[in-house]
Design an enzyme around this catalytic site. Structure first.
Site, mmCIF file in Angstrom:
data_model
loop_
_atom_site.group_PDB
_atom_site.id
_atom_site.type_symbol
_atom_site.label_atom_id
_atom_site.label_comp_id
_atom_site.label_asym_id
_atom_site.label_seq_id
_atom_site.Cartn_x
_atom_site.Cartn_y
_atom_site.Cartn_z
ATOM 1 N N ALA A 10 0.866 -1.188 0.000
ATOM 2 C CA ALA A 10 0.000 0.000 0.000
ATOM 3 C C ALA A 10 0.895 1.228 0.000
ATOM 4 O O ALA A 10 1.620 1.482 0.961
ATOM 5 C CB ALA A 10 -0.900 0.003 1.224
ATOM 6 N N THR A 14 7.938 6.922 -4.156
ATOM 7 C CA THR A 14 9.333 6.614 -4.477
ATOM 8 C C THR A 14 9.776 5.290 -3.862
ATOM 9 O O THR A 14 10.392 4.455 -4.528
ATOM 10 C CB THR A 14 10.248 7.747 -3.977
ATOM 11 O OG1 THR A 14 9.843 8.981 -4.571
ATOM 12 C CG2 THR A 14 11.692 7.474 -4.325
ATOM 13 N N GLY A 136 16.824 4.788 7.212
ATOM 14 C CA GLY A 136 16.780 4.304 5.829
ATOM 15 C C GLY A 136 17.477 2.983 5.610
ATOM 16 O O GLY A 136 17.065 1.944 6.118
ATOM 17 N N GLY A 189 14.387 18.146 -3.618
ATOM 18 C CA GLY A 189 13.539 17.074 -3.106
ATOM 19 C C GLY A 189 13.996 16.482 -1.798
ATOM 20 O O GLY A 189 13.452 15.473 -1.336
ATOM 21 N N ASP A 203 11.122 14.674 13.348
ATOM 22 C CA ASP A 203 11.436 13.422 12.652
ATOM 23 C C ASP A 203 12.535 12.671 13.395
ATOM 24 O O ASP A 203 12.437 11.458 13.631
ATOM 25 C CB ASP A 203 11.877 13.731 11.218
ATOM 26 C CG ASP A 203 12.315 12.490 10.463
ATOM 27 O OD1 ASP A 203 11.454 11.689 10.090
ATOM 28 O OD2 ASP A 203 13.536 12.315 10.257
ATOM 29 N N LYS A 207 12.291 8.846 15.427
ATOM 30 C CA LYS A 207 13.236 7.744 15.225
ATOM 31 C C LYS A 207 13.979 7.415 16.509
ATOM 32 O O LYS A 207 14.191 6.239 16.832
ATOM 33 C CB LYS A 207 14.213 8.121 14.105
ATOM 34 C CG LYS A 207 13.544 8.302 12.747
ATOM 35 C CD LYS A 207 14.491 8.921 11.734
ATOM 36 C CE LYS A 207 13.808 9.154 10.404
ATOM 37 N NZ LYS A 207 14.677 9.868 9.434
#
Length: 439
Positions: A10, A14, A136, A189, A203, A207
């Site tokens: 879902a 990117t 990541g 971006g 953010d 984490k």
């Protein structure tokens, strides 16, 4: 070789598109490594006709992500939509309730509801994997879950937001302002149109809360984190850092203390020769200090392929039949964290003041620091600019920048000293205070 592991995804942005692409590209390799073929059999996204550069013809399209989550034709539900509430939360809950394994990259969801979701996963005996939610492509979750089980972790910290690291790197290397670097990050971006979540430290805090739980066996406690972003950082701070032998990084830090677990997010002066100081641009780094080993992991913290790599590793673990408690320990064994007060900081502080350029100012500053038991390693004073009002001798002098470097002290002591200086009328504007980490 066993039968096929059917995956439903879902979110085809990117990261989602990269997951589809990499699974197709590595089909045989993944099958050999996991003992089972991995196939994306169904997908869901906001729009169906968008050209994503991937072939979806062999996959079923499901308009509703929540229906996909409970689809009998999938074994694993991969949530890549984002957001702490709404459809993402409902879909993950539905998948777990239906006995589906879940893989997600959604740190906001986990920071807000990770413990409740972990409890559902444990009750159903299914995996809830989230390697891609932190740093990541860096395998820090797997490292904590598996490789460091024989260690007692004392501290975990790192650069957890590529946007902030990119901005601070550009500011340091090119002397640009925060606003200029942010605009470039948005154009490339690396930053969202609304950058608040990144540059104000939220953010990183999300984490960090997950890493804290994994490292110390506590319930996720985002509200217990002291958070400061990078908006206040000026080119002069980066220049002074360079002259003093440091780089400025936004760090998320969690450490065990005698009073509990201390969690904080803030800009930090890091020695240039430290490994983490060499991590520039959009890269991330996580350092772990434990009783048996100290590790520093470095890699891409965002981007389609890097994040997809972590997602696929989680799927491959499920294909192998490998499952562990989402937060290492069962939810029932996670402890309520004791929020430790910010302790004496052994590295000291960098304090930049804009002060009234008049006789006695330096003496007042020295007096107020001494009264609060703050020992100064150095005081650097730059020449003030021209007087306000040009050549008029009665005009007020322009602010004179003064930089104080302290020895070990507490944040409370610094705050008291600055408040006293302000009441003395020697300060102009808000002081800049940045922690210093020393080797």
């Amino acid at each position: 070789m066993q039968d096929v592991l059917n995956v439903g995804i879902a979110g085809l942005g990117t990261v989602g598109a990269s997951v589809v692409r990499l699974i197709a590209k590595g089909d045989n390799r993944l099958a050999q490594a996991s003992g089972r073929r991995i196939r994306v059999s169904a997908v869901s996204a906001r729009t169906k006709g968008t050209d994503r550069g991937i072939d979806l013809s062999a996959m079923r399209w499901v308009d509703d992500p929540i229906k996909l989550a409970t689809d009998p034709g999938i074994d694993v539900f991969v949530e890549l939509m984002g957001g702490a509430e709404g459809t993402a939360k409902q879909a993950v809950e539905a998948a777990l309730d239906a006995g589906k394994a879940v893989v997600t990259a959604n740190k906001a969801l986990l920071a807000a509801h990770g413990v409740a979701l972990a409890k559902k996963a444990e009750a159903k005996g299914v995996a809830l994997n989230f390697e891609a939610a932190v740093a990541g492509g860096i395998p820090v979750i797997k490292t904590l879950r598996e490789s460091l089980l024989g260690n007692e972790i004392e501290r975990i910290y790192g650069i957890l937001n590529g946007t902030c690291n990119y901005i601070l790197t550009r500011m340091a290397d090119e002397g640009l302002s925060f606003e200029e670097c942010l605009a470039d990050a948005q154009r490339l971006g690396y930053a969202e149109a609304d950058p608040t979540f990144d540059v104000d430290g939220f953010d990183t805090a999300h984490k960090l809360s997950l890493l804290t739980s994994l490292a110390f066996g506590t319930l996720v406690d985002t509200k217990g984190i002291s958070i400061e972003g990078i908006r206040s950082i000026k080119p002069v701070d980066l220049k002074m850092a360079d002259e003093l032998g440091y780089r400025v990084k936004l760090l998320g830090v969690a450490q065990r203390t005698a009073d509990g677990v201390e969690q904080r997010v803030h800009p930090t002066f890091v020695p240039k020769d430290a490994a983490i100081a060499q991590v520039n641009g959009v890269l991330n780094a996580v350092a772990i200090d434990a009783d048996a080993v100290d590790l520093t992991l470095v890699g891409p913290g965002a981007g389609g392929n890097a994040t997809a790599s972590a997602v696929i590793a989680d799927i491959a673990d499920i294909a192998r039949g490998h499952r562990t408690a989402p937060f290492i320990r069962p939810v029932a064994q996670l402890t309520k964290p004791t929020r430790a007060p910010l302790t004496r900081h052994e590295g000291g502080y960098y304090i930049r003041l804009e002060v009234v350029d008049k006789p006695g100012t330096a003496a007042r500053i020295a007096s107020r620091t001494a009264q609060n038991n703050i020992s100064l390693e150095s005081i650097v004073q730059r020449r003030a600019g021209p007087t306000r009002g040009g050549t008029d001798p009665s005009a007020a002098a322009a602010p004179a920048p003064v930089v104080l470097i302290t020895y070990a002290t507490t944040e409370a002591a610094v705050s008291r000293a600055l408040k006293a200086m302000d009441s003395d009328g020697v300060l102009i504007g808000r002081p800049q205070v940045i922690r210093i980490e020393r080797n």
